[in-house]
Design a protein around this motif. Sequence first.
Motif, PDB file in Angstrom:
ATOM      1  N   GLN A  92       3.232   6.340  -5.636  1.00 37.82           N
ATOM      2  CA  GLN A  92       3.121   7.447  -4.672  1.00 37.82           C
ATOM      3  C   GLN A  92       2.353   7.038  -3.429  1.00 37.82           C
ATOM      4  N   ILE A  93       1.186   6.405  -3.594  1.00 38.87           N
ATOM      5  CA  ILE A  93       0.371   6.061  -2.437  1.00 38.87           C
ATOM      6  C   ILE A  93       1.002   4.915  -1.645  1.00 38.87           C
ATOM      7  N   MET A  94       1.684   4.009  -2.326  1.00 42.20           N
ATOM      8  CA  MET A  94       2.346   2.907  -1.625  1.00 42.20           C
ATOM      9  C   MET A  94       3.505   3.431  -0.777  1.00 42.20           C
ATOM     10  N   THR A  95       4.269   4.348  -1.342  1.00 45.10           N
ATOM     11  CA  THR A  95       5.384   4.942  -0.597  1.00 45.10           C
ATOM     12  C   THR A  95       4.875   5.707   0.612  1.00 45.10           C
ATOM     13  N   ALA A  96       3.830   6.477   0.417  1.00 37.79           N
ATOM     14  CA  ALA A  96       3.245   7.250   1.511  1.00 37.79           C
ATOM     15  C   ALA A  96       2.692   6.337   2.601  1.00 37.79           C
ATOM     16  N   ALA A  97       2.015   5.269   2.196  1.00 38.72           N
ATOM     17  CA  ALA A  97       1.407   4.350   3.157  1.00 38.72           C
ATOM     18  C   ALA A  97       2.465   3.704   4.047  1.00 38.72           C
ATOM     19  N   LYS A  98       3.545   3.254   3.446  1.00 40.07           N
ATOM     20  CA  LYS A  98       4.612   2.609   4.219  1.00 40.07           C
ATOM     21  C   LYS A  98       5.263   3.614   5.178  1.00 40.07           C
ATOM     22  N   ALA A  99       5.402   4.850   4.731  1.00 39.02           N
ATOM     23  CA  ALA A  99       6.046   5.872   5.562  1.00 39.02           C
ATOM     24  C   ALA A  99       5.182   6.242   6.761  1.00 39.02           C
ATOM     25  N   VAL A 100       3.898   6.457   6.546  1.00 42.69           N
ATOM     26  CA  VAL A 100       3.046   6.873   7.666  1.00 42.69           C
ATOM     27  C   VAL A 100       2.825   5.716   8.631  1.00 42.69           C
ATOM     28  N   LYS A 101       2.776   4.480   8.116  1.00 46.10           N
ATOM     29  CA  LYS A 101       2.642   3.315   8.991  1.00 46.10           C
ATOM     30  C   LYS A 101       3.878   3.200   9.884  1.00 46.10           C
ATOM     31  N   ALA A 102       5.048   3.361   9.314  1.00 49.00           N
ATOM     32  CA  ALA A 102       6.285   3.258  10.085  1.00 49.00           C
ATOM     33  C   ALA A 102       6.373   4.337  11.160  1.00 49.00           C
ATOM     34  N   ALA A 103       5.797   5.500  10.880  1.00 45.23           N
ATOM     35  CA  ALA A 103       5.858   6.612  11.828  1.00 45.23           C
ATOM     36  C   ALA A 103       4.827   6.489  12.943  1.00 45.23           C
ATOM     37  N   GLY A 104       3.825   5.629  12.766  1.00 48.88           N
ATOM     38  CA  GLY A 104       2.842   5.429  13.827  1.00 48.88           C
ATOM     39  C   GLY A 104       1.409   5.753  13.486  1.00 48.88           C
ATOM     40  N   ALA A 105       1.119   6.107  12.235  1.00 54.19           N
ATOM     41  CA  ALA A 105      -0.278   6.344  11.843  1.00 54.19           C
ATOM     42  C   ALA A 105      -1.042   5.023  11.887  1.00 54.19           C
ATOM     43  N   ASN A 106      -2.347   5.104  12.167  1.00 57.40           N
ATOM     44  CA  ASN A 106      -3.143   3.870  12.197  1.00 57.40           C
ATOM     45  C   ASN A 106      -4.293   3.875  11.192  1.00 57.40           C
ATOM     46  N   MET A 107      -4.298   4.863  10.277  1.00 56.81           N
ATOM     47  CA  MET A 107      -5.258   4.861   9.174  1.00 56.81           C
ATOM     48  C   MET A 107      -4.654   5.652   8.011  1.00 56.81           C
ATOM     49  N   LEU A 108      -4.954   5.215   6.785  1.00 56.30           N
ATOM     50  CA  LEU A 108      -4.408   5.835   5.575  1.00 56.30           C
ATOM     51  C   LEU A 108      -5.474   6.644   4.862  1.00 56.30           C
ATOM     52  N   ARG A 109      -5.135   7.871   4.482  1.00 54.48           N
ATOM     53  CA  ARG A 109      -6.041   8.723   3.721  1.00 54.48           C
ATOM     54  C   ARG A 109      -5.495   8.936   2.307  1.00 54.48           C
ATOM     55  N   GLY A 110      -6.397   9.293   1.417  1.00 53.88           N
ATOM     56  CA  GLY A 110      -6.007   9.627   0.052  1.00 53.88           C
ATOM     57  C   GLY A 110      -7.258   9.896  -0.759  1.00 53.88           C
ATOM     58  N   GLY A 111      -7.255  10.954  -1.532  1.00 55.54           N
ATOM     59  CA  GLY A 111      -8.429  11.330  -2.311  1.00 55.54           C
ATOM     60  C   GLY A 111      -8.414  10.700  -3.693  1.00 55.54           C
ATOM     61  N   ALA A 112      -9.476   9.976  -4.031  1.00 55.62           N
ATOM     62  CA  ALA A 112      -9.626   9.428  -5.381  1.00 55.62           C
ATOM     63  C   ALA A 112     -10.530  10.311  -6.226  1.00 55.62           C
ATOM     64  N   TYR A 113     -11.511  10.923  -5.572  1.00 55.78           N
ATOM     65  CA  TYR A 113     -12.402  11.894  -6.210  1.00 55.78           C
ATOM     66  C   TYR A 113     -12.205  13.215  -5.478  1.00 55.78           C
ATOM     67  N   LYS A 114     -11.726  14.228  -6.161  1.00 60.69           N
ATOM     68  CA  LYS A 114     -11.338  15.477  -5.513  1.00 60.69           C
ATOM     69  C   LYS A 114     -12.217  16.647  -5.952  1.00 60.69           C
ATOM     70  N   PRO A 115     -13.010  17.199  -5.044  1.00 57.86           N
ATOM     71  CA  PRO A 115     -13.748  18.424  -5.372  1.00 57.86           C
ATOM     72  C   PRO A 115     -12.803  19.612  -5.273  1.00 57.86           C
ATOM     73  N   ARG A 116     -12.561  20.292  -6.357  1.00 55.47           N
ATOM     74  CA  ARG A 116     -11.590  21.385  -6.380  1.00 55.47           C
ATOM     75  C   ARG A 116     -12.283  22.698  -6.707  1.00 55.47           C
TER      76      ARG A 116
END
Length: 278
Positions: free
Chosen positions: A46-70
Amino acid sequence: MKNLKFVTAKKQNGIYRKTEFRIGDITVGKDFLVIAGPCSVESEEQIMTAAKAVKAAGANMLRGGAYKPRTSPYSFQGLGRVGLQYLSKAGKETGLPIITEVIDPRDVYLISEYADVLQIGARNMQNFSLLIEVGKVGKPVLLKRGMNATIEEWLNSAEYIMNAGNPNVILCERGIRTFETYTRNTLDLSAVAAAKGLTHLPVIVDPSHATGRVDLIRPMTLSAIMAGCDGLMIEVHPSPSHALSDKEQQLTPDQFKNLMEEVRETLTFRDKLYVKKD
């Protein structure tokens, strides 16, 4: 504003000299920052697919929560250290610096081993022991405004980080709690202009958490740019309907790609407008 030393330290002749610092190939405060990726790291694929997609679209930093306060203790809380490893691998394979949230002072040094930027979420904006701890490490910090916080309280929280020795702080407006219930929060774009007038720190906007609605991310993103923000944080998931957290506010890769085209157009317009004004 009273008792602010570091967030106002660069004011000369009534004008702030903007803070700029490097994160990978990005100069924050100069380059327009686009942080994108899923709310939570759910799997390596999931995170690899997302990373490649946002990079291709022009994002210059990747986010993702490993510890989530809910809000609920029964909601998905993240993958912890495994999530950090997946996020780090995705960042290295795409060349994107990574940002992830720190929620416990005891985890600061562990997360610093993986992340390029440490995020302080809205719920922890006034967790002063955590602010001091991230101020002691050499990683840039993104500080989200608390959902009930005034602008002055937000800036004082930044002061805690900077007073502890870390000058590289990014302010993030992510909406505040009001009487309105149609949106998740109420995006306060006046706070963006105000913060940029009160401090030298870069200010970005998170339209995903501010609205909680996919249909409102586009107009709020473009409005934030015209309000003068220095960057954006936008949630993007390969399959939002299957997301384990915040599925209602995550864009698909195609939606993000289309939005990024408009972001570039709006930035070009803003730059021309500012030049014309000068």
